[in-house]
Design a protein around this motif. Structure first.
Motif, PDB file in Angstrom:
ATOM      1  N   ILE A   1      45.241 -30.638  59.036  1.00 30.55           N
ATOM      2  CA  ILE A   1      44.055 -31.446  59.323  1.00 30.55           C
ATOM      3  C   ILE A   1      44.338 -32.354  60.516  1.00 30.55           C
ATOM      4  O   ILE A   1      45.478 -32.462  60.969  1.00 30.55           O
ATOM      5  CB  ILE A   1      43.640 -32.313  58.108  1.00 30.55           C
ATOM      6  N   PHE A   2      43.307 -33.024  60.996  1.00 35.28           N
ATOM      7  CA  PHE A   2      43.460 -34.093  61.976  1.00 35.28           C
ATOM      8  C   PHE A   2      43.165 -35.400  61.258  1.00 35.28           C
ATOM      9  O   PHE A   2      42.254 -35.481  60.438  1.00 35.28           O
ATOM     10  CB  PHE A   2      42.481 -33.922  63.145  1.00 35.28           C
TER      11      PHE A   2
ATOM     12  N   ASP B   1      38.741 -25.183  62.772  1.00 32.81           N
ATOM     13  CA  ASP B   1      37.294 -24.991  62.800  1.00 32.81           C
ATOM     14  C   ASP B   1      36.638 -26.373  62.763  1.00 32.81           C
ATOM     15  O   ASP B   1      36.608 -27.033  61.730  1.00 32.81           O
ATOM     16  CB  ASP B   1      36.868 -24.151  61.598  1.00 32.81           C
ATOM     17  N   PHE B   2      36.121 -26.812  63.919  1.00 31.91           N
ATOM     18  CA  PHE B   2      35.545 -28.146  64.005  1.00 31.91           C
ATOM     19  C   PHE B   2      34.141 -28.218  63.426  1.00 31.91           C
ATOM     20  O   PHE B   2      33.539 -29.278  63.396  1.00 31.91           O
ATOM     21  CB  PHE B   2      35.565 -28.647  65.460  1.00 31.91           C
ATOM     22  N   SER B   3      33.604 -27.094  62.936  1.00 27.30           N
ATOM     23  CA  SER B   3      32.299 -27.151  62.260  1.00 27.30           C
ATOM     24  C   SER B   3      32.462 -27.734  60.854  1.00 27.30           C
ATOM     25  O   SER B   3      31.502 -28.189  60.257  1.00 27.30           O
ATOM     26  CB  SER B   3      31.660 -25.767  62.208  1.00 27.30           C
ATOM     27  N   GLN B   4      33.696 -27.724  60.327  1.00 20.60           N
ATOM     28  CA  GLN B   4      33.968 -28.326  59.018  1.00 20.60           C
ATOM     29  C   GLN B   4      34.189 -29.825  59.202  1.00 20.60           C
ATOM     30  O   GLN B   4      34.683 -30.266  60.235  1.00 20.60           O
ATOM     31  CB  GLN B   4      35.240 -27.739  58.404  1.00 20.60           C
ATOM     32  N   GLN B   5      33.836 -30.604  58.198  1.00 19.81           N
ATOM     33  CA  GLN B   5      34.105 -32.037  58.236  1.00 19.81           C
ATOM     34  C   GLN B   5      34.914 -32.419  57.008  1.00 19.81           C
ATOM     35  O   GLN B   5      34.402 -32.286  55.905  1.00 19.81           O
ATOM     36  CB  GLN B   5      32.803 -32.833  58.314  1.00 19.81           C
ATOM     37  N   PRO B   6      36.134 -32.854  57.111  1.00 21.16           N
ATOM     38  CA  PRO B   6      36.893 -32.884  58.353  1.00 21.16           C
ATOM     39  C   PRO B   6      37.407 -31.488  58.711  1.00 21.16           C
ATOM     40  O   PRO B   6      37.547 -30.641  57.813  1.00 21.16           O
ATOM     41  CB  PRO B   6      38.061 -33.810  58.017  1.00 21.16           C
ATOM     42  N   PRO B   7      37.751 -31.241  59.989  1.00 25.88           N
ATOM     43  CA  PRO B   7      38.303 -29.938  60.368  1.00 25.88           C
ATOM     44  C   PRO B   7      39.624 -29.715  59.623  1.00 25.88           C
ATOM     45  O   PRO B   7      40.483 -30.580  59.619  1.00 25.88           O
ATOM     46  CB  PRO B   7      38.547 -30.050  61.871  1.00 25.88           C
ATOM     47  N   ALA B   8      39.762 -28.555  58.978  1.00 18.69           N
ATOM     48  CA  ALA B   8      40.965 -28.286  58.186  1.00 18.69           C
ATOM     49  C   ALA B   8      41.169 -26.782  58.056  1.00 18.69           C
ATOM     50  O   ALA B   8      40.247 -25.995  58.249  1.00 18.69           O
ATOM     51  CB  ALA B   8      40.847 -28.909  56.804  1.00 18.69           C
ATOM     52  N   GLN B   9      42.378 -26.403  57.723  1.00 17.30           N
ATOM     53  CA  GLN B   9      42.698 -25.007  57.415  1.00 17.30           C
ATOM     54  C   GLN B   9      43.922 -24.972  56.522  1.00 17.30           C
ATOM     55  O   GLN B   9      44.742 -25.891  56.540  1.00 17.30           O
ATOM     56  CB  GLN B   9      42.943 -24.194  58.686  1.00 17.30           C
TER      57      GLN B   9
ATOM     58  N   GLY C   1      42.861 -39.836  61.596  1.00 20.04           N
ATOM     59  CA  GLY C   1      42.769 -41.067  62.372  1.00 20.04           C
ATOM     60  C   GLY C   1      41.917 -40.944  63.616  1.00 20.04           C
ATOM     61  O   GLY C   1      41.381 -39.893  63.949  1.00 20.04           O
ATOM     62  N   LYS C   2      41.821 -42.070  64.322  1.00 23.19           N
ATOM     63  CA  LYS C   2      41.014 -42.125  65.557  1.00 23.19           C
ATOM     64  C   LYS C   2      41.576 -41.209  66.634  1.00 23.19           C
ATOM     65  O   LYS C   2      40.838 -40.646  67.439  1.00 23.19           O
ATOM     66  CB  LYS C   2      40.963 -43.554  66.082  1.00 23.19           C
ATOM     67  N   ASN C   3      42.901 -41.094  66.684  1.00 20.84           N
ATOM     68  CA  ASN C   3      43.544 -40.260  67.712  1.00 20.84           C
ATOM     69  C   ASN C   3      43.570 -38.786  67.342  1.00 20.84           C
ATOM     70  O   ASN C   3      44.102 -37.977  68.079  1.00 20.84           O
ATOM     71  CB  ASN C   3      44.982 -40.728  67.969  1.00 20.84           C
ATOM     72  N   LEU C   4      43.023 -38.441  66.201  1.00 21.60           N
ATOM     73  CA  LEU C   4      43.025 -37.059  65.696  1.00 21.60           C
ATOM     74  C   LEU C   4      44.433 -36.466  65.722  1.00 21.60           C
ATOM     75  O   LEU C   4      44.690 -35.433  66.312  1.00 21.60           O
ATOM     76  CB  LEU C   4      42.054 -36.183  66.495  1.00 21.60           C
ATOM     77  N   THR C   5      45.339 -37.144  65.031  1.00 21.20           N
ATOM     78  CA  THR C   5      46.719 -36.688  64.939  1.00 21.20           C
ATOM     79  C   THR C   5      46.802 -35.474  64.024  1.00 21.20           C
ATOM     80  O   THR C   5      46.334 -35.526  62.887  1.00 21.20           O
ATOM     81  CB  THR C   5      47.611 -37.819  64.373  1.00 21.20           C
ATOM     82  N   PRO C   6      47.416 -34.363  64.493  1.00 23.85           N
ATOM     83  CA  PRO C   6      47.595 -33.209  63.603  1.00 23.85           C
ATOM     84  C   PRO C   6      48.530 -33.571  62.443  1.00 23.85           C
ATOM     85  O   PRO C   6      49.537 -34.238  62.623  1.00 23.85           O
ATOM     86  CB  PRO C   6      48.245 -32.152  64.487  1.00 23.85           C
TER      87      PRO C   6
END
Length: 196
Positions: A186-187, A161-169, A189-194
């Motif tokens: 979570i994602f 859910d990208f409405s959360q900051q940071p996106p997480a579940q 870093g800059k590269n949005l590493t899972p």
């Protein structure tokens, strides 16, 4: 492990409290067994090799082969049997998967009866979405978790859910022994590493 966002994944087959047996998740069992494994179905005929079974038991129980394998001179080298039951198990210490089968030898007269197999076995029920990763020292450190290949994360995990900051579940996984493991996806870093 079987992943679930609700924590209601299927249960594993093992001896529970009071001798109760629970069913192992077939997909998880087959994922651990590998793609070349298929199990015969109850009601089919199989060939049982007593000498090979004795050797396997001796090898897996770390006994010396010489002198410890029972010798039954009147027992034929193979027996045609009716398969009555197949249960899937996983070793508690090693997670090695194995199947336990209940067999009944057929008499020579029963072997002559016409037998039409309904199917040749249960093909491997590998889960369609899973990934494997050998953990490194950095993956197992206490610095926050381990990275997951992006393709695997997108294919296996529910979307974040990208409405959360940071996106997480929160992900809840059950292993072969029905132990529940909680992860935070979570994602980073800059590269949005899972990351788990």
């Amino acid at each position: 492990m079987k992943l679930s966002t609700s924590g209601l994944g299927q249960q594993g087959q093992h001896e529970g409290g009071g001798g109760e047996k629970k069913c192992l998740n077939s997909e998880l069992w087959h994922a651990c067994a590998g793609p070349l494994v298929s199990l015969p179905t109850a009601g089919t005929r199989v060939v049982y090799f007593p000498q090979g079974h004795s050797e396997q038991v001796s090898a897996t129980t770390n006994r010396e082969i010489d002198g410890h394998i029972p010798n039954y001179p009147s027992l034929p080298p193979q027996l045609v049997c009716q398969l009555h039951n197949v249960t899937m198990h996983a070793d508690v210490e090693t997670d090695e998967v194995y199947a336990q089968m209940t067999l009944q030898p057929l008499t020579p007269e029963e072997q002559k009866d016409t037998f039409l197999p309904m199917e040749l076995g249960i093909p491997s029920k590998q889960p369609s979405n899973y990934f494997c990763k050998t953990l490194t020292a950095s993956d197992t450190s206490t610095h926050g978790g381990f990275s997951v290949p992006r393709r695997a994360a997108e294919k296996v995990f529910p979307p974040l859910d990208f409405s959360q900051q940071p996106p997480a579940q929160e992900l809840i996984a059950r292993d072969l022994h029905d132990v529940e493991w909680k992860f935070r996806h979570i994602f980073r870093g800059k590269n949005l590493t899972p990351l788990l």
